[in-house]
Design a protein around this motif. Structure first.
Motif, PDB file in Angstrom:
ATOM      1  N   TYR A  28       0.888  -1.315  -0.143  1.00 15.05           N
ATOM      2  CA  TYR A  28      -0.122   0.032  -0.123  1.00 15.05           C
ATOM      3  C   TYR A  28       0.863   1.239  -0.109  1.00 15.05           C
ATOM      4  O   TYR A  28       2.016   1.291   0.547  1.00 15.05           O
ATOM      5  CB  TYR A  28      -0.987  -0.049   1.276  1.00 15.05           C
ATOM      6  CG  TYR A  28      -1.769  -0.968   1.467  1.00 15.05           C
ATOM      7  CD1 TYR A  28      -3.137  -1.145   0.982  1.00 15.05           C
ATOM      8  CD2 TYR A  28      -1.225  -2.283   2.040  1.00 15.05           C
ATOM      9  CE1 TYR A  28      -3.777  -2.228   1.117  1.00 15.05           C
ATOM     10  CE2 TYR A  28      -2.132  -3.339   2.219  1.00 15.05           C
ATOM     11  CZ  TYR A  28      -3.419  -3.430   1.680  1.00 15.05           C
ATOM     12  OH  TYR A  28      -4.306  -4.580   1.821  1.00 15.05           O
ATOM     13  N   THR A  29       0.208   2.517  -0.348  1.00 17.75           N
ATOM     14  CA  THR A  29       0.986   3.598  -0.209  1.00 17.75           C
ATOM     15  C   THR A  29       0.252   4.651   0.416  1.00 17.75           C
ATOM     16  O   THR A  29      -0.914   4.805  -0.066  1.00 17.75           O
ATOM     17  CB  THR A  29       1.431   4.044  -1.645  1.00 17.75           C
ATOM     18  OG1 THR A  29       2.161   3.286  -2.313  1.00 17.75           O
ATOM     19  CG2 THR A  29       2.501   5.183  -1.620  1.00 17.75           C
ATOM     20  N   TYR A  30       0.528   5.199   1.687  1.00 17.00           N
ATOM     21  CA  TYR A  30      -0.131   6.171   2.283  1.00 17.00           C
ATOM     22  C   TYR A  30       0.853   7.271   2.645  1.00 17.00           C
ATOM     23  O   TYR A  30       1.945   6.749   3.316  1.00 17.00           O
ATOM     24  CB  TYR A  30      -0.761   5.613   3.639  1.00 17.00           C
ATOM     25  CG  TYR A  30      -2.140   4.997   2.995  1.00 17.00           C
ATOM     26  CD1 TYR A  30      -3.347   5.549   2.828  1.00 17.00           C
ATOM     27  CD2 TYR A  30      -2.042   3.478   3.103  1.00 17.00           C
ATOM     28  CE1 TYR A  30      -4.364   4.725   2.404  1.00 17.00           C
ATOM     29  CE2 TYR A  30      -3.357   2.962   2.907  1.00 17.00           C
ATOM     30  CZ  TYR A  30      -4.375   3.377   2.351  1.00 17.00           C
ATOM     31  OH  TYR A  30      -5.616   2.745   2.065  1.00 17.00           O
ATOM     32  N   VAL A  31       0.556   8.405   2.588  1.00 14.49           N
ATOM     33  CA  VAL A  31       1.342   9.667   3.159  1.00 14.49           C
ATOM     34  C   VAL A  31       2.598   9.706   2.656  1.00 14.49           C
ATOM     35  O   VAL A  31       3.629   9.808   3.248  1.00 14.49           O
ATOM     36  CB  VAL A  31       1.255   9.648   4.647  1.00 14.49           C
ATOM     37  CG1 VAL A  31       1.555  10.966   5.218  1.00 14.49           C
ATOM     38  CG2 VAL A  31      -0.129   9.310   5.359  1.00 14.49           C
ATOM     39  N   GLY A  32       2.827   9.178   1.376  1.00 18.75           N
ATOM     40  CA  GLY A  32       4.057   8.825   0.548  1.00 18.75           C
ATOM     41  C   GLY A  32       5.116   7.982   1.060  1.00 18.75           C
ATOM     42  O   GLY A  32       6.132   7.901   0.798  1.00 18.75           O
ATOM     43  N   HIS A  33       4.445   6.989   1.715  1.00 17.58           N
ATOM     44  CA  HIS A  33       5.335   5.836   2.198  1.00 17.58           C
ATOM     45  C   HIS A  33       4.670   4.459   1.604  1.00 17.58           C
ATOM     46  O   HIS A  33       3.367   4.010   1.797  1.00 17.58           O
ATOM     47  CB  HIS A  33       5.193   5.625   3.731  1.00 17.58           C
ATOM     48  CG  HIS A  33       6.178   6.799   4.308  1.00 17.58           C
ATOM     49  ND1 HIS A  33       7.362   6.814   4.665  1.00 17.58           N
ATOM     50  CD2 HIS A  33       5.710   7.967   5.018  1.00 17.58           C
ATOM     51  CE1 HIS A  33       7.950   7.778   5.105  1.00 17.58           C
ATOM     52  NE2 HIS A  33       6.868   8.649   5.275  1.00 17.58           N
ATOM     53  N   GLN A  34       5.557   3.558   1.111  1.00 22.36           N
ATOM     54  CA  GLN A  34       5.180   2.422   0.993  1.00 22.36           C
ATOM     55  C   GLN A  34       5.121   1.609   2.170  1.00 22.36           C
ATOM     56  O   GLN A  34       5.806   1.277   3.001  1.00 22.36           O
ATOM     57  CB  GLN A  34       5.968   1.682  -0.299  1.00 22.36           C
ATOM     58  CG  GLN A  34       5.282   0.215  -0.706  1.00 22.36           C
ATOM     59  CD  GLN A  34       5.997  -0.376  -1.846  1.00 22.36           C
ATOM     60  OE1 GLN A  34       6.189   0.527  -2.822  1.00 22.36           O
ATOM     61  NE2 GLN A  34       6.466  -1.725  -1.687  1.00 22.36           N
ATOM     62  N   ILE A  35       3.935   0.797   2.248  1.00 21.96           N
ATOM     63  CA  ILE A  35       3.513   0.055   3.229  1.00 21.96           C
ATOM     64  C   ILE A  35       3.403  -1.466   2.870  1.00 21.96           C
ATOM     65  O   ILE A  35       2.536  -1.464   1.943  1.00 21.96           O
ATOM     66  CB  ILE A  35       2.384   0.471   4.344  1.00 21.96           C
ATOM     67  CG1 ILE A  35       2.608   1.703   4.553  1.00 21.96           C
ATOM     68  CG2 ILE A  35       2.154  -0.319   5.443  1.00 21.96           C
ATOM     69  CD1 ILE A  35       1.255   2.660   5.223  1.00 21.96           C
ATOM     70  N   VAL A  36       4.128  -2.323   3.498  1.00 20.61           N
ATOM     71  CA  VAL A  36       3.994  -3.655   3.192  1.00 20.61           C
ATOM     72  C   VAL A  36       3.559  -4.521   4.072  1.00 20.61           C
ATOM     73  O   VAL A  36       3.743  -4.611   5.290  1.00 20.61           O
ATOM     74  CB  VAL A  36       5.375  -4.361   2.581  1.00 20.61           C
ATOM     75  CG1 VAL A  36       5.116  -5.926   2.416  1.00 20.61           C
ATOM     76  CG2 VAL A  36       6.086  -3.663   1.696  1.00 20.61           C
ATOM     77  N   ILE A  37       2.200  -5.093   3.918  1.00 17.98           N
ATOM     78  CA  ILE A  37       1.419  -5.808   5.047  1.00 17.98           C
ATOM     79  C   ILE A  37       1.311  -7.250   4.716  1.00 17.98           C
ATOM     80  O   ILE A  37       1.062  -7.788   3.777  1.00 17.98           O
ATOM     81  CB  ILE A  37      -0.122  -5.246   4.994  1.00 17.98           C
ATOM     82  CG1 ILE A  37      -0.130  -3.949   5.591  1.00 17.98           C
ATOM     83  CG2 ILE A  37      -0.860  -6.122   6.087  1.00 17.98           C
ATOM     84  CD1 ILE A  37       0.202  -3.421   6.800  1.00 17.98           C
ATOM     85  N   CYS A  88       1.190   6.326  12.763  1.00 18.27           N
ATOM     86  CA  CYS A  88       2.629   6.333  13.237  1.00 18.27           C
ATOM     87  C   CYS A  88       3.125   7.253  12.246  1.00 18.27           C
ATOM     88  O   CYS A  88       3.933   8.410  12.364  1.00 18.27           O
ATOM     89  CB  CYS A  88       3.307   5.199  13.127  1.00 18.27           C
ATOM     90  SG  CYS A  88       3.210   4.198  14.479  1.00 18.27           S
ATOM     91  N   ILE A  89       3.125   7.121  10.917  1.00 18.10           N
ATOM     92  CA  ILE A  89       3.460   7.946   9.694  1.00 18.10           C
ATOM     93  C   ILE A  89       2.969   9.244   9.861  1.00 18.10           C
ATOM     94  O   ILE A  89       3.998  10.439   9.705  1.00 18.10           O
ATOM     95  CB  ILE A  89       3.275   7.418   8.472  1.00 18.10           C
ATOM     96  CG1 ILE A  89       4.023   6.290   8.159  1.00 18.10           C
ATOM     97  CG2 ILE A  89       3.771   8.349   7.260  1.00 18.10           C
ATOM     98  CD1 ILE A  89       3.523   5.533   6.995  1.00 18.10           C
ATOM     99  N   LEU A  90       1.941   9.373  10.383  1.00 17.65           N
ATOM    100  CA  LEU A  90       1.165  10.941  10.588  1.00 17.65           C
ATOM    101  C   LEU A  90       1.659  11.592  11.943  1.00 17.65           C
ATOM    102  O   LEU A  90       1.313  12.726  12.300  1.00 17.65           O
ATOM    103  CB  LEU A  90      -0.203  10.888  10.519  1.00 17.65           C
ATOM    104  CG  LEU A  90      -0.861  10.464   8.953  1.00 17.65           C
ATOM    105  CD1 LEU A  90      -2.353  10.244   9.142  1.00 17.65           C
ATOM    106  CD2 LEU A  90      -0.751  11.756   8.249  1.00 17.65           C
ATOM    107  N   ARG A 112       8.280  -3.832  10.987  1.00 15.92           N
ATOM    108  CA  ARG A 112       9.213  -3.777   9.731  1.00 15.92           C
ATOM    109  C   ARG A 112       8.534  -2.569   8.872  1.00 15.92           C
ATOM    110  O   ARG A 112       9.408  -2.064   8.329  1.00 15.92           O
ATOM    111  CB  ARG A 112       8.614  -4.714   8.967  1.00 15.92           C
ATOM    112  CG  ARG A 112       7.241  -4.909   8.136  1.00 15.92           C
ATOM    113  CD  ARG A 112       7.249  -6.126   7.054  1.00 15.92           C
ATOM    114  NE  ARG A 112       8.005  -5.646   6.010  1.00 15.92           N
ATOM    115  CZ  ARG A 112       8.179  -6.482   4.942  1.00 15.92           C
ATOM    116  NH1 ARG A 112       7.692  -7.815   5.149  1.00 15.92           N
ATOM    117  NH2 ARG A 112       8.819  -6.100   3.822  1.00 15.92           N
ATOM    118  N   ASN A 113       7.615  -1.817   9.136  1.00 15.72           N
ATOM    119  CA  ASN A 113       7.012  -0.612   8.490  1.00 15.72           C
ATOM    120  C   ASN A 113       7.354   0.730   9.163  1.00 15.72           C
ATOM    121  O   ASN A 113       7.294   1.734   8.709  1.00 15.72           O
ATOM    122  CB  ASN A 113       5.565  -0.549   8.159  1.00 15.72           C
ATOM    123  CG  ASN A 113       5.104  -1.560   7.079  1.00 15.72           C
ATOM    124  OD1 ASN A 113       5.406  -1.454   5.865  1.00 15.72           O
ATOM    125  ND2 ASN A 113       4.734  -2.791   7.220  1.00 15.72           N
TER     126      ASN A 113
END
Length: 221
Positions: A28-37, A88-90, A112-113
């Motif tokens: 996924y990509t949110y707030v400019g970060h790729q997140i792997v779930i 967290c990213i926010l 990991r993210n």
């Protein structure tokens, strides 16, 4: 949108399809970060449900209205951890909670993210709805600015403990953001119970996914 009427939104396809040998990983990509779930097919809580996508997208798009930076955020029923990672990213101080059997996968995804990001280190804790709340999360010590809950209304035997958990954590000044896929009459009955206890507003609706996103706050006496 006029006061009191929810915006109508669509869950954007902002996950990245990958040709991968691992079918259990979603990108996924949110707030400019790729997140792997990493998902787990053994547990309901270890799959990304539409409510998590809807609320992640909404928080990303409405950072002025809901500024999570340096706020204390609790996610109940965190599942795979996608929403907690976005919080967290926010910039939030995040505590992600779920049942014991989900915690290993939840902890893995969150660590990991978030490990290489300059942010508050998230915490992962066990929380069984309605059980041990006063002992594990005494109100005198634990106050949260935001409670996040997505697709928590699906196991209809757990609704009274879920409501008790929401009531325990929702104190004056706390905002509960709850996104859920509405499918059954029991879902609407639970919404009615929430609306009877809290000041409730529908912020957004995602008709294609049957998801409603609600904000709830404690009624002032």
């Amino acid at each position: 949108s006029p006061t009191g009427s929810p915006v109508t939104l669509k869950i954007l396809q902002n996950w990245v399809p990958r040709v991968s040998h691992y079918f259990d990983k979603e990108h996924y990509t949110y707030v400019g970060h790729q997140i792997v779930i990493q998902e787990s097919i053994e547990h309901f809580g270890a799959v990304v449900w539409p409510g998590a996508l809807a609320l992640s997208q909404y928080l990303e798009s409405n950072q002025e209205q809901f500024n999570l930076k340096d706020k204390k955020v609790l996610e109940i029923g965190a599942g795979t951890g996608l929403l907690s990672i976005v919080a967290c990213i926010l910039g939030a101080h995040v505590t992600a909670t779920d049942l014991p059997e989900v915690l290993e996968n939840l902890s893995y995804n969150i660590s990991r993210n978030t490990q290489n990001l300059n942010m508050h280190k998230p915490e992962v804790r066990k929380l069984v709805w309605g059980e041990g709340l006063d002992e594990d999360f005494p109100v005198s010590t634990y106050h949260y600015d935001f409670i996040l809950a997505t697709d928590v209304v699906y196991h209809h035997g757990a609704l009274d403990p879920l409501l008790a958990t929401m009531v325990h954590f929702c104190k004056p000044g706390t905002v509960l953001l709850w996104a859920n896929k509405f499918r059954f009459s029991t879902d609407y009955e639970f919404l009615e119970k929430v609306s009877n206890i809290f000041n409730t507003t529908i912020l957004a609706e995602f008709p294609e996914s049957n998801v409603k996103l609600l904000k709830a706050t404690v009624r002032k006496n």
